[in-house]
Design a protein around this motif. Structure first.
Motif, PDB file in Angstrom:
ATOM      1  N   LEU A  75       3.096   6.058  -2.534  1.00 46.63           N
ATOM      2  CA  LEU A  75       4.267   6.885  -2.854  1.00 46.63           C
ATOM      3  C   LEU A  75       4.435   7.063  -4.362  1.00 46.63           C
ATOM      4  O   LEU A  75       4.686   8.163  -4.847  1.00 46.63           O
ATOM      5  N   VAL A  76       4.272   5.968  -5.081  1.00 45.87           N
ATOM      6  CA  VAL A  76       4.440   6.046  -6.536  1.00 45.87           C
ATOM      7  C   VAL A  76       3.375   6.944  -7.144  1.00 45.87           C
ATOM      8  O   VAL A  76       3.655   7.797  -7.990  1.00 45.87           O
ATOM      9  N   THR A  77       2.114   6.767  -6.679  1.00 45.34           N
ATOM     10  CA  THR A  77       1.043   7.614  -7.195  1.00 45.34           C
ATOM     11  C   THR A  77       1.317   9.078  -6.880  1.00 45.34           C
ATOM     12  O   THR A  77       1.131   9.965  -7.710  1.00 45.34           O
ATOM     13  N   LEU A  78       1.787   9.319  -5.648  1.00 46.74           N
ATOM     14  CA  LEU A  78       2.089  10.684  -5.223  1.00 46.74           C
ATOM     15  C   LEU A  78       3.159  11.300  -6.122  1.00 46.74           C
ATOM     16  O   LEU A  78       3.043  12.440  -6.577  1.00 46.74           O
ATOM     17  N   ALA A  79       4.196  10.510  -6.402  1.00 45.75           N
ATOM     18  CA  ALA A  79       5.273  10.995  -7.260  1.00 45.75           C
ATOM     19  C   ALA A  79       4.731  11.363  -8.626  1.00 45.75           C
ATOM     20  O   ALA A  79       5.069  12.407  -9.199  1.00 45.75           O
ATOM     21  N   PHE A  80       3.836  10.533  -9.132  1.00 40.58           N
ATOM     22  CA  PHE A  80       3.232  10.799 -10.431  1.00 40.58           C
ATOM     23  C   PHE A  80       2.446  12.107 -10.409  1.00 40.58           C
ATOM     24  O   PHE A  80       2.588  12.960 -11.282  1.00 40.58           O
ATOM     25  N   GLN A 137       0.828  -1.203   0.000  1.00 41.61           N
ATOM     26  CA  GLN A 137       0.000   0.000   0.000  1.00 41.61           C
ATOM     27  C   GLN A 137       0.864   1.255   0.000  1.00 41.61           C
ATOM     28  O   GLN A 137       0.635   2.200  -0.757  1.00 41.61           O
ATOM     29  N   LEU A 138       1.880   1.229   0.875  1.00 41.23           N
ATOM     30  CA  LEU A 138       2.756   2.379   1.027  1.00 41.23           C
ATOM     31  C   LEU A 138       3.433   2.705  -0.305  1.00 41.23           C
ATOM     32  O   LEU A 138       3.464   3.857  -0.747  1.00 41.23           O
ATOM     33  N   ALA A 139       3.951   1.638  -0.936  1.00 46.61           N
ATOM     34  CA  ALA A 139       4.646   1.840  -2.213  1.00 46.61           C
ATOM     35  C   ALA A 139       3.686   2.410  -3.248  1.00 46.61           C
ATOM     36  O   ALA A 139       4.022   3.347  -3.982  1.00 46.61           O
TER      37      ALA A 139
END
Lengths: 368, 303
Positions: free
Chosen positions: B34-39, B29-31
């Motif tokens: 984070l990835v979505t946030l970076a996007f 979930q965390l990953a």
């Protein structure tokens, strides 16, 4: 099959390019084109090249519009690349004349002489008043004089209710808030002229070198005149120096200036700046009209607004190519015409007063 | 292939499925977050930029005059005229760069992939890497020093084109190189087996196979150089009238128009022209990118 498709694509692009190149036009008449100037001897090179000061770019645009109407088929292409670049382009032979916020320096002079093979002339053709714009809630028609302005811009006077400011503004309620100074962070002739004014009008109480960068040591920098304008508009209790046109367009109040002759504060207006220009002294020899800026900044003429940026056209007194000389003369004659001078006020410039126009006219007519 | 077929058909030694532990779920979930946030963070400035340019520039570009007229005879505070002269300059200068950079770039890439062995190839490859790191102002100053200071030429749109060549070359070479390397060696070998000489193999087999990718890369290189500001500031003067001739006189271009209006014109009309010019530049670049993807779709070799 594929070759056909490729050929079709190439054909389409070519047709599009042809269509595109056919539909362009330089003809912008219809919205009230510039009037023709009188008393101009047209002729010579068709397209003159010039570059330099951004401060006079809009004035030149007005001159060029009138020039194009007056002299059929002739034009001037002016690139607003900055005064230093303009002088370099001119001495390097890239352009036919330069627009510059300062007259040729002693180091540029030999290069300009070599380029012209004659004496170069500094002609102060465009005057733009510099406004001290401020944003202080509750204070209108602020008055300042040279020494006080100098103290504000070098950080000696720190709050709006400082006795120095209060003495010049009797009867007004000045807030106790600190003064935020806005200055140009980029190199600029406006900064140089303004600091020269501060030094001259305060008898060196300003005490910082008058260079193209702001040396006051206080406040916040912003890029370009537009940046300083925005910063002043958006920051309460701030003050900044900008060309008058920027202050007008942003509807910022500008300080009235008490000039070196004392008396009452002088508002920024065309007439008041004209009074200062008429009284200015010239240090140039013969047809060279390099100005003694101290006589402008320390003017004692009653009702004269002393802070103005004088920008020069730097030309050759005799061009190697007579065609170029004829065209430069025609353009500068056009610039002095009432029709071209009439385009200046909307850009925040000051039309050249008649007395000074005579001197310029003599110099321009000597160009060959 | 054969390894998969020969795999023994007996159950795995341990249990195939186990319940996923909470720790792994949390990490997952965390990953994802984070990835979505970076996007999202990466997309925000892009969308913001496009939307604000669109909103502020749209009123300028809807008039017909914007696309068909120059700024000749227009005073700075009049909202009239258009940027035709700047569009012409931008396209002409990019075209000059393309005419020189595209053939040179493609030939260099062919050399690197098909012929280049040993020292010269290594040096060429290294130099292309260096060239791709050269800032545009340095390219502009190099052309200025070579052609204006030493060569004694005067400023012109052609010199801007030359500076753009330096910026375009590494993009074209690197991209074409990648595309040529993607061509399967089997195709080359089949061609040789039929007795076809190397040059003809390259011309008829390798280049057509890599064509769609190459053309896409060339279009992207065009799109990249059209927005360059440094060369036009140094190497050409601004003109408010239309000039088709890149060898003579001043020539406007969209970046130069934006710069000129920005530094000289505080009026509302000037602001409108700045945003309109930016939007026009984005639109032109977009047209080139669109053309690139269309060409790559329609000119791809059918398998």
């Amino acid at each position: 099959m594929r070759f056909q498709r490729r050929a079709a694509a190439v054909g389409l692009i070519a047709a599009g390019a042809l269509l595109f190149s056919a539909c362009g036009s330089d003809n912008n008449s219809g919205g009230g084109s510039a009037p023709q100037a009188t008393g101009v001897t047209c002729g010579g090179k068709q397209a003159l090249k010039a570059s330099g000061s951004t401060a006079q770019a809009n004035a030149i645009t007005g001159f060029v519009n009138t020039f194009e109407q007056t002299c059929n088929g002739q034009t001037v292409n002016y690139t607003a690349s900055g005064s230093g670049a303009g002088r370099n382009d001119f001495t390097g032979g890239q352009t036919d004349f330069a627009g510059s916020d300062a007259a040729l320096s002693s180091s540029d002079l030999p290069k300009a002489q070599a380029r012209c093979n004659s004496t170069p002339l500094n002609l102060p053709m465009v005057f733009g008043p510099i406004a001290i714009a401020y944003n202080v809630p509750g204070v209108s028609d602020l008055a300042l004089d040279g020494p006080t302005a100098a103290k504000i811009f070098n950080g000696t006077v720190k709050t709006w209710n400082d006795p120095a400011i209060a003495a010049l503004n009797p009867g007004k309620t000045l807030p106790a808030n600190p003064i935020v100074v806005n200055f140009r962070s980029d190199d600029s002739g406006t900064t140089q002229n303004f600091q020269t004014y501060l030094n001259a009008a305060s008898n060196n109480a300003y005490g910082k070198p008058s260079t193209q960068t702001f040396n006051g040591g206080v406040g916040a920098g912003a890029r370009g005149s537009q940046g300083v304008t925005d910063a002043t508009k958006n920051t309460q209790y701030s003050i900044g120096y900008i060309e008058a046109s920027f202050a007008q367009k942003a509807q910022l109040p500008t300080a009235g200036i008490i000039n070196a002759g004392g008396g009452s504060p002088v508002a920024l207006s065309t007439d008041n700046v004209g009074k200062a220009i008429n009284a200015v002294q010239v240090t140039g020899q013969g047809n060279d009209l390099t100005l003694d800026l101290n006589s402008l900044y320390k003017t004692t003429t009653p009702g004269a607004y002393p802070i103005a940026l004088a920008t020069y056209e730097i030309v050759c007194s005799k061009y190697a190519d007579p065609q170029t000389g004829t065209a430069v003369k025609a353009f500068l004659q056009t610039a002095l015409s009432p029709q071209a001078q009439g385009t200046l006020t909307s850009g925040g410039y000051v039309p050249i007063p008649d007395a000074f126009k005579q001197r310029l006219s003599t110099s321009i007519n000597s160009i060959s | 292939m054969s390894a998969a077929l020969d795999a023994p058909e007996r159950p795995a030694a341990s249990e195939a499925f186990r319940a996923v532990s909470t720790a792994r779920k949390v990490k997952n979930q965390l990953a994802t977050v984070l990835v979505t946030l970076a996007f999202v963070i990466a997309v925000i400035p892009l969308v913001w930029l496009l939307v604000s340019v669109l909103i502020k520039g749209f009123p300028a570009i809807v008039s017909v005059d914007w696309w068909t007229k120059s700024l000749s005879g227009v005073t700075p505070d009049q909202a009239r005229g258009g940027v035709y002269h700047a569009i012409v300059g931008t396209l002409v200068q990019a075209l000059i760069a393309g005419i020189i950079a595209v053939p040179v770039g493609i030939f260099a890439a062919v050399y690197l992939v098909e012929y280049g062995r040993g020292r010269l190839a290594r040096i060429t490859s290294f130099m292309v890497d260096i060239l791709s790191g050269v800032p545009s102002i340095v390219a502009a100053l190099f052309i200025f020093a070579l052609f204006i200071s030493i060569g004694g030429l005067s400023q012109s749109g052609f010199l801007v084109g030359l500076a753009l060549v330096l910026l375009m070359l590494p993009v074209v070479i690197r991209n074409t190189e990648e595309m040529l390397r993607l061509v399967p060696d089997e195709l080359r070998e089949a061609s040789y087996a039929l007795g076809i000489p190397k040059w003809k193999t390259i011309l008829r087999i390798v280049l057509p196979t890599a064509l769609s990718g190459t053309v896409t890369g060339v279009m992207l290189a065009f799109a990249r150089v059209m927005g360059e500001t440094a060369p036009v500031l140094v190497l050409v003067g601004y003109a408010r009238a239309i000039n088709f001739d890149p060898f003579e006189g001043n020539q406007a271009s969209l970046p130069l128009l934006i710069y000129t209006e920005l530094s000289t014109n505080p009026s509302a009309a000037g602001q409108l022209r700045i945003w309109g010019g930016a939007l026009t530049l984005i639109l032109i670049v977009m047209v080139f990118q669109l053309a690139a993807s269309l060409i790559s779709r329609y000119s791809a070799i059918s398998k």
